[in-house]
Motif scaffolding. Structure first.
Motif, PDB file in Angstrom:
ATOM      1  N   ALA A   8       6.269   9.044  -1.056  1.00 48.02           N
ATOM      2  CA  ALA A   8       5.182   8.541  -0.202  1.00 48.02           C
ATOM      3  C   ALA A   8       5.302   9.155   1.198  1.00 48.02           C
ATOM      4  O   ALA A   8       4.301   9.569   1.802  1.00 48.02           O
ATOM      5  N   GLU A  37      10.452   7.028  -5.046  1.00 47.22           N
ATOM      6  CA  GLU A  37       9.015   6.808  -4.814  1.00 47.22           C
ATOM      7  C   GLU A  37       8.715   6.659  -3.327  1.00 47.22           C
ATOM      8  O   GLU A  37       7.687   7.130  -2.820  1.00 47.22           O
ATOM      9  N   PHE A  38       9.636   5.991  -2.614  1.00 48.57           N
ATOM     10  CA  PHE A  38       9.486   5.797  -1.162  1.00 48.57           C
ATOM     11  C   PHE A  38       9.465   7.165  -0.469  1.00 48.57           C
ATOM     12  O   PHE A  38       8.591   7.457   0.361  1.00 48.57           O
ATOM     13  N   ALA A  87       9.358  -0.462  -5.175  1.00 48.79           N
ATOM     14  CA  ALA A  87       9.460   1.007  -5.189  1.00 48.79           C
ATOM     15  C   ALA A  87      10.916   1.467  -5.181  1.00 48.79           C
ATOM     16  O   ALA A  87      11.753   0.908  -4.470  1.00 48.79           O
ATOM     17  N   ASN A 130       0.801  -1.224   0.000  1.00 50.89           N
ATOM     18  CA  ASN A 130       0.000   0.000   0.000  1.00 50.89           C
ATOM     19  C   ASN A 130       0.833   1.273   0.000  1.00 50.89           C
ATOM     20  O   ASN A 130       0.285   2.357   0.207  1.00 50.89           O
ATOM     21  N   MET A 131       2.135   1.145  -0.209  1.00 50.41           N
ATOM     22  CA  MET A 131       2.988   2.334  -0.102  1.00 50.41           C
ATOM     23  C   MET A 131       2.550   3.461  -1.041  1.00 50.41           C
ATOM     24  O   MET A 131       2.756   4.638  -0.745  1.00 50.41           O
ATOM     25  N   CYS A 132       1.970   3.090  -2.172  1.00 57.46           N
ATOM     26  CA  CYS A 132       1.573   4.106  -3.161  1.00 57.46           C
ATOM     27  C   CYS A 132       0.118   4.530  -3.018  1.00 57.46           C
ATOM     28  O   CYS A 132      -0.383   5.278  -3.864  1.00 57.46           O
ATOM     29  N   ARG A 139       8.525   0.258   2.712  1.00 55.69           N
ATOM     30  CA  ARG A 139       8.852   0.484   1.299  1.00 55.69           C
ATOM     31  C   ARG A 139       8.108  -0.516   0.419  1.00 55.69           C
ATOM     32  O   ARG A 139       8.084  -1.716   0.715  1.00 55.69           O
ATOM     33  N   GLY A 140       7.530  -0.029  -0.654  1.00 54.03           N
ATOM     34  CA  GLY A 140       6.914  -0.923  -1.620  1.00 54.03           C
ATOM     35  C   GLY A 140       7.954  -1.903  -2.137  1.00 54.03           C
ATOM     36  O   GLY A 140       9.116  -1.532  -2.330  1.00 54.03           O
ATOM     37  N   THR A 153      -2.227   6.709  -2.083  1.00 52.10           N
ATOM     38  CA  THR A 153      -2.243   8.093  -1.589  1.00 52.10           C
ATOM     39  C   THR A 153      -3.369   8.378  -0.588  1.00 52.10           C
ATOM     40  O   THR A 153      -3.112   8.984   0.464  1.00 52.10           O
ATOM     41  N   THR A 200       4.129  12.671   1.160  1.00 56.96           N
ATOM     42  CA  THR A 200       2.662  12.751   1.138  1.00 56.96           C
ATOM     43  C   THR A 200       2.102  12.738   2.563  1.00 56.96           C
ATOM     44  O   THR A 200       1.166  13.479   2.888  1.00 56.96           O
TER      45      THR A 200
END
Ligand code: PEP
Ligand code: MN
Length: 288
Positions: free
Chosen positions: A158, A154-155, A150, A125-127, A146-147, A129, A161
């Motif tokens: 996230a 990208e990490f 990913a 679920n790392m991405c 971390r995904g 939003t 965010t």
């Protein structure tokens, strides 16, 4: 990867120093390497109590346990759900260990937040939003994994965010990434841990359990993570791994956790840090 600086990552980029994030009253990112330990899934009251006591005896200062499980197969055990959250709160209070557990979707966040001391966002679920925002808005510390596919960029986006919600209590967790090899479940990105410590002020911990997927490799991977600068470890523990309802191969037995604790202490001292479990057990108060 784009440059990680105050322009690209205004909130996550490293400035002068590192941040300390508190889960309950436990600081992550300070001089001491911390241990978060517990079962993959909460299975019963006795399993969780036994595991929590084992974790605490092994130097853990934070309890973990899955109530809502993000399983790869929809036919695998999905967790006990809300009853597990109640058990986590009860045993956390009983043992004096703050507890972290995962929320899978935004609608679950208020329920998880009413029982836990920190919210985990899982690799799958790392991405997500909306989930990152909901977790941030809960006001609780967020343990962001971390995904599995990913990039570091990208990490960090996230994490950014979550930070954008005004919640600055974010802990990053490297839990292994996909590679071409299938001997280990994932590949612990040791270089990534070292890189993150340079790129961001946020504390970085490692999960050698999901990174290796093999109980006999967990301690070795933990040593590497701490040597690379990890501020803590997240480790799965079970009193009887053959009976575990999720991730049985990677659960540590009590004596294996004790051995990991001893071995990590030597690395921590070698790099000038204090390690969990350095306090003689007799001095650890039974409850706080
Ligand atoms: C977990 O820590 O319970 C878990 C499911 O790990 P991951 O999201 O890293 O797979
Ligand atoms: Mn697991």
């Amino acid at each position: 990867m784009a440059a990680v600086n105050a322009e690209t990552f205004p909130l996550a980029a490293r400035g002068a120093g590192g941040s300390t994030v508190y889960i309950g009253d436990v600081p992550i990112g300070g001089p001491e390497v911390v241990l978060i330990a517990g079962p993959c899934s909460v299975e019963s009251e006795s399993q969780l109590r036994t595991t929590a006591l084992t974790a605490r005896a092994g130097g853990a200062s934070i309890l973990r346990g899955g109530a809502f499980k993000p399983r790869t197969s929809p036919y695998s055990f999905q967790g006990l759900g809300e009853p597990a959250l109640a058990l986590l709160r009860e045993i956390a209070d009983e043992t004096g260990l703050p507890v972290v557990t995962e929320a899978l979707e935004p609608a679950q966040v208020p329920l998880v937040a009413s029982h836990a001391d920190a919210i985990q966002i899982g690799s799958r679920n790392m991405c997500a939003t909306p989930l990152l925002r909901a977790a941030g808005e809960s006001g609780l510390p967020v343990l962001l994994k971390r995904g599995m596919s990913a990039t570091l960029e990208e990490f960090l986006f996230a994490a950014e965010t979550i930070l954008l919600t005004g919640n600055d209590a974010v802990v990053l967790c490297e839990r292994g990434i996909r590679t071409f090899d299938s001997y280990t479940r994932n590949c612990l990105d040791v270089g990534g841990i070292a890189a993150l410590k340079r790129l961001t002020h946020l504390p970085v911990i490692a999960d050698p359990s999901h990174a290796t997927g093999r109980h006999e490799l967990v301690a070795d991977a933990a040593l590497a993570a701490v040597a690379a600068g990890a501020d803590g470890l997240l480790v799965e523990v079970h009193p009887d791994r053959s009976a575990a309802r999720s991730d049985p191969e990677q659960q540590l037995l009590p004596d294996e956790l004790a051995e990991l604790t001893d071995r990590v202490a030597t690395i921590a001292v070698a790099i000038g840090r204090r390690s969990f479990g350095s306090v003689p057990l007799a001095q650890v108060a039974l409850t706080r």
